[in-house]
Design a protein around this motif. Sequence first.
Motif, PDB file in Angstrom:
ATOM      1  N   ASN A  16       0.796  -1.237   0.000  1.00 13.49           N
ATOM      2  CA  ASN A  16       0.000   0.000   0.000  1.00 13.49           C
ATOM      3  C   ASN A  16       0.826   1.283   0.000  1.00 13.49           C
ATOM      4  O   ASN A  16       0.625   2.159   0.836  1.00 13.49           O
ATOM      5  N   GLY A  17       1.768   1.374  -0.941  1.00 15.18           N
ATOM      6  CA  GLY A  17       2.529   2.607  -1.106  1.00 15.18           C
ATOM      7  C   GLY A  17       3.788   2.714  -0.275  1.00 15.18           C
ATOM      8  O   GLY A  17       4.435   3.749  -0.256  1.00 15.18           O
ATOM      9  N   ILE A  31       8.617   5.711   0.729  1.00 11.20           N
ATOM     10  CA  ILE A  31       7.336   5.854   0.035  1.00 11.20           C
ATOM     11  C   ILE A  31       7.532   5.446  -1.423  1.00 11.20           C
ATOM     12  O   ILE A  31       8.469   5.899  -2.070  1.00 11.20           O
ATOM     13  N   GLU A  75       4.438   4.783  -4.107  1.00 13.24           N
ATOM     14  CA  GLU A  75       2.999   4.562  -4.303  1.00 13.24           C
ATOM     15  C   GLU A  75       2.704   3.460  -5.312  1.00 13.24           C
ATOM     16  O   GLU A  75       1.832   2.646  -5.106  1.00 13.24           O
ATOM     17  N   LYS A  76       3.435   3.433  -6.409  1.00 13.77           N
ATOM     18  CA  LYS A  76       3.129   2.495  -7.489  1.00 13.77           C
ATOM     19  C   LYS A  76       3.957   1.222  -7.334  1.00 13.77           C
ATOM     20  O   LYS A  76       5.176   1.270  -7.207  1.00 13.77           O
ATOM     21  N   LYS A 134       3.405   5.286   6.847  1.00 14.54           N
ATOM     22  CA  LYS A 134       2.991   6.371   5.955  1.00 14.54           C
ATOM     23  C   LYS A 134       2.562   7.593   6.768  1.00 14.54           C
ATOM     24  O   LYS A 134       2.888   8.726   6.425  1.00 14.54           O
ATOM     25  N   ASN A 139       7.088   8.701  -5.774  1.00  9.60           N
ATOM     26  CA  ASN A 139       6.723   7.574  -6.617  1.00  9.60           C
ATOM     27  C   ASN A 139       7.927   6.800  -7.116  1.00  9.60           C
ATOM     28  O   ASN A 139       7.779   5.808  -7.803  1.00  9.60           O
TER      29      ASN A 139
END
Length: 127
Positions: free
Chosen positions: A46-47, A79, A81-82, A113, A125
């Motif tokens: 989840n990111g 982090i 995200e994708k 997060k 990202n």
Amino acid sequence: MEISIEPWKKLIIHEVIEYEFDDWVKQIAFSTRSSGGAIPTMQWTNGIVFSSANFPTTNATVEEQLKGILHWSSVSFAIKEKFEKQIVKENATINLVDVSVNQIFKKLASSLKEQSKNKNSSRQNGS
């Protein structure tokens, strides 16, 4: 015969280390080239990309586990995200594994997060 499933009650992390994703990938790539090792694998949920370090198995850690308490010495994270199965940068390959089905890892990702200093970063990202 009785079968009992007892989920973990608590995860205690003793150190949290946050990286910018691109910086962490460069560090891992350098370490991999230096050691001549295999393709490193990191977990994604989840990111959040993360890697945990456990304490050695001792009587004390086993006693805690029997009480439903896990102790990790550290968690490193960034982090991202994708989700991507593989990252190729700095002449190195890093595999990501989507472990989002694990409830502990989902809660961990949410917690990391929330406390992230990079959550609003333009580089989050990993592109």
